[in-house]
Design a protein around this motif. Structure first.
Motif, PDB file in Angstrom:
ATOM      1  N   VAL A 167       0.849  -1.170   0.000  1.00 51.98           N
ATOM      2  CA  VAL A 167       0.000   0.000   0.000  1.00 51.98           C
ATOM      3  C   VAL A 167       0.894   1.233   0.000  1.00 51.98           C
ATOM      4  N   VAL A 168       0.600   2.151  -0.877  1.00 49.89           N
ATOM      5  CA  VAL A 168       1.367   3.385  -0.997  1.00 49.89           C
ATOM      6  C   VAL A 168       0.844   4.385   0.026  1.00 49.89           C
ATOM      7  N   PRO A 169       1.706   4.883   0.911  1.00 50.93           N
ATOM      8  CA  PRO A 169       1.236   5.894   1.868  1.00 50.93           C
ATOM      9  C   PRO A 169       0.852   7.177   1.138  1.00 50.93           C
ATOM     10  N   ARG A 170      -0.269   7.758   1.529  1.00 49.80           N
ATOM     11  CA  ARG A 170      -0.755   8.972   0.876  1.00 49.80           C
ATOM     12  C   ARG A 170      -0.957  10.060   1.901  1.00 49.80           C
ATOM     13  N   SER A 171      -0.722  11.275   1.471  1.00 47.49           N
ATOM     14  CA  SER A 171      -0.975  12.426   2.331  1.00 47.49           C
ATOM     15  C   SER A 171      -2.467  12.680   2.384  1.00 47.49           C
ATOM     16  N   PRO A 172      -2.984  13.044   3.551  1.00 47.02           N
ATOM     17  CA  PRO A 172      -4.424  13.311   3.642  1.00 47.02           C
ATOM     18  C   PRO A 172      -4.817  14.548   2.847  1.00 47.02           C
ATOM     19  N   THR A 173      -5.995  14.474   2.265  1.00 45.01           N
ATOM     20  CA  THR A 173      -6.573  15.599   1.533  1.00 45.01           C
ATOM     21  C   THR A 173      -7.268  16.546   2.498  1.00 45.01           C
ATOM     22  N   TYR A 174      -7.945  15.968   3.493  1.00 46.59           N
ATOM     23  CA  TYR A 174      -8.717  16.729   4.471  1.00 46.59           C
ATOM     24  C   TYR A 174      -8.359  16.242   5.869  1.00 46.59           C
ATOM     25  N   GLN A 175      -8.580  17.106   6.837  1.00 47.50           N
ATOM     26  CA  GLN A 175      -8.274  16.743   8.224  1.00 47.50           C
ATOM     27  C   GLN A 175      -9.382  17.255   9.133  1.00 47.50           C
ATOM     28  N   SER A 176      -9.774  16.417  10.064  1.00 45.31           N
ATOM     29  CA  SER A 176     -10.747  16.849  11.065  1.00 45.31           C
ATOM     30  C   SER A 176     -10.308  16.319  12.425  1.00 45.31           C
ATOM     31  N   ALA A 177     -10.813  16.960  13.456  1.00 43.18           N
ATOM     32  CA  ALA A 177     -10.530  16.531  14.828  1.00 43.18           C
ATOM     33  C   ALA A 177     -11.850  16.496  15.581  1.00 43.18           C
ATOM     34  N   GLY A 178     -12.056  15.435  16.336  1.00 40.26           N
ATOM     35  CA  GLY A 178     -13.306  15.286  17.065  1.00 40.26           C
ATOM     36  C   GLY A 178     -13.092  14.808  18.478  1.00 40.26           C
ATOM     37  N   ASP A 179     -14.175  14.860  19.234  1.00 41.51           N
ATOM     38  CA  ASP A 179     -14.136  14.412  20.616  1.00 41.51           C
ATOM     39  C   ASP A 179     -15.552  14.069  21.056  1.00 41.51           C
ATOM     40  N   ALA A 180     -15.632  13.231  22.064  1.00 43.66           N
ATOM     41  CA  ALA A 180     -16.914  12.892  22.679  1.00 43.66           C
ATOM     42  C   ALA A 180     -16.780  13.048  24.183  1.00 43.66           C
ATOM     43  N   SER A 181     -17.890  13.398  24.786  1.00 41.58           N
ATOM     44  CA  SER A 181     -17.973  13.454  26.242  1.00 41.58           C
ATOM     45  C   SER A 181     -19.222  12.689  26.644  1.00 41.58           C
ATOM     46  N   LEU A 182     -19.514  12.667  27.918  1.00 41.02           N
ATOM     47  CA  LEU A 182     -20.737  12.002  28.370  1.00 41.02           C
ATOM     48  C   LEU A 182     -21.969  12.842  28.091  1.00 41.02           C
ATOM     49  N   LYS A 183     -21.801  14.086  27.618  1.00 39.34           N
ATOM     50  CA  LYS A 183     -22.932  14.956  27.272  1.00 39.34           C
ATOM     51  C   LYS A 183     -23.207  14.999  25.777  1.00 39.34           C
ATOM     52  N   GLY A 184     -22.157  14.919  24.962  1.00 36.77           N
ATOM     53  CA  GLY A 184     -22.334  15.049  23.521  1.00 36.77           C
ATOM     54  C   GLY A 184     -21.036  14.801  22.786  1.00 36.77           C
ATOM     55  N   GLY A 185     -21.041  15.103  21.512  1.00 35.77           N
ATOM     56  CA  GLY A 185     -19.865  14.924  20.675  1.00 35.77           C
ATOM     57  C   GLY A 185     -19.768  16.047  19.679  1.00 35.77           C
ATOM     58  N   GLY A 186     -18.601  16.185  19.091  1.00 35.63           N
ATOM     59  CA  GLY A 186     -18.437  17.226  18.091  1.00 35.63           C
ATOM     60  C   GLY A 186     -17.115  17.096  17.370  1.00 35.63           C
ATOM     61  N   ALA A 187     -17.010  17.795  16.248  1.00 40.42           N
ATOM     62  CA  ALA A 187     -15.785  17.766  15.457  1.00 40.42           C
ATOM     63  C   ALA A 187     -15.680  19.038  14.640  1.00 40.42           C
ATOM     64  N   ILE A 188     -14.458  19.316  14.226  1.00 38.65           N
ATOM     65  CA  ILE A 188     -14.168  20.497  13.410  1.00 38.65           C
ATOM     66  C   ILE A 188     -13.322  20.046  12.233  1.00 38.65           C
ATOM     67  N   ASN A 189     -13.720  20.459  11.036  1.00 36.29           N
ATOM     68  CA  ASN A 189     -12.960  20.172   9.828  1.00 36.29           C
ATOM     69  C   ASN A 189     -12.696  21.502   9.138  1.00 36.29           C
ATOM     70  N   ASP A 190     -11.509  22.054   9.368  1.00 36.08           N
ATOM     71  CA  ASP A 190     -11.168  23.343   8.770  1.00 36.08           C
ATOM     72  C   ASP A 190     -11.013  23.246   7.259  1.00 36.08           C
ATOM     73  N   SER A 191     -10.514  22.121   6.756  1.00 32.60           N
ATOM     74  CA  SER A 191     -10.257  22.012   5.323  1.00 32.60           C
ATOM     75  C   SER A 191     -11.541  21.947   4.499  1.00 32.60           C
ATOM     76  N   LEU A 192     -12.606  21.387   5.035  1.00 29.08           N
ATOM     77  CA  LEU A 192     -13.903  21.377   4.343  1.00 29.08           C
ATOM     78  C   LEU A 192     -14.851  22.426   4.916  1.00 29.08           C
ATOM     79  N   GLU A 193     -14.352  23.182   5.876  1.00 25.20           N
ATOM     80  CA  GLU A 193     -15.075  24.309   6.467  1.00 25.20           C
ATOM     81  C   GLU A 193     -16.421  23.910   7.076  1.00 25.20           C
ATOM     82  N   PHE A 194     -16.381  22.908   7.961  1.00 26.04           N
ATOM     83  CA  PHE A 194     -17.592  22.592   8.712  1.00 26.04           C
ATOM     84  C   PHE A 194     -17.212  22.201  10.132  1.00 26.04           C
ATOM     85  N   TRP A 195     -18.179  22.297  11.001  1.00 29.81           N
ATOM     86  CA  TRP A 195     -18.078  21.778  12.360  1.00 29.81           C
ATOM     87  C   TRP A 195     -19.456  21.269  12.728  1.00 29.81           C
ATOM     88  N   PHE A 196     -19.500  20.382  13.687  1.00 23.80           N
ATOM     89  CA  PHE A 196     -20.794  19.916  14.176  1.00 23.80           C
ATOM     90  C   PHE A 196     -20.682  19.617  15.658  1.00 23.80           C
TER      91      PHE A 196
END
Length: 169
Positions: A1-30
């Motif tokens: 398998v050829v290693p590839r650089s990511p096109t997009y990047q997001s970071a997320g997290d969950a807690s006992l109350k909810g979850g969420g993530a941010i993707n700056d490269s595709l310009e969304f968060w939830f």
């Protein structure tokens, strides 16, 4: 398998109350608030049959990141917010999903877990991958560096969803 650089990047997290993530490269968060059933299950003893483990909640946030990317790529914008033509996504884009949960990273890479609830979530993961040509890489991000996703994953449940969104923005 050829290693590839990511096109997009997001970071997320969950807690006992909810979850969420941010993707700056595709310009969304939830962010999402867990249902009352999930809120109850997250506080139960791990041996209780209705327990919802934090590893499952963290994995759900990764699944939501994948789903959001797929939706963005299925209907890409023609123009950027500044009015310039938008770039065309590659044929096989790669998402780098950052998470502060080692189990989720393992589940993504190995596509297996001993957890029955985790196995059901892995089936959803497989269905998402079949739906799209999106490739996925997952890496660990130390919790102390995961500040923005950490914030959106801990909604103030005393605020209405509208007020919480306004405060988050």
């Amino acid at each position: 398998v050829v290693p590839r650089s990511p096109t997009y990047q997001s970071a997320g997290d969950a807690s006992l109350k909810g979850g969420g993530a941010i993707n700056d490269s595709l310009e969304f968060w939830f962010d999402c608030r867990w249902s009352p059933r999930i809120l109850r299950g997250a506080t139960l003893n791990p041996r209780h049959p209705n327990c919802v483990h934090i590893n499952c909640l963290e994995f759900i946030v990764i699944l939501l990141q994948i789903a959001a990317c797929i939706v963005c790529l299925e209907d890409p914008p023609l123009f950027t917010p500044s009015g310039f033509p938008a770039s065309v996504p590659p044929i096989i884009p790669i998402l780098l999903a950052l998470a502060d949960n080692v189990s989720s990273k393992s589940w993504i890479h190995r596509v297996i877990t001993a957890s029955p609830h985790g196995q059901a979530l892995i089936q959803i993961y497989a269905a998402l991958l079949r739906r799209s040509s999106l490739g996925l890489q997952c890496d660990h991000l130390a919790g102390v560096l995961n500040l923005d996703p950490d914030f959106v994953s801990r909604p103030n449940l005393s605020l209405s969803p509208f007020d919480w969104c306004a405060q988050t923005c």
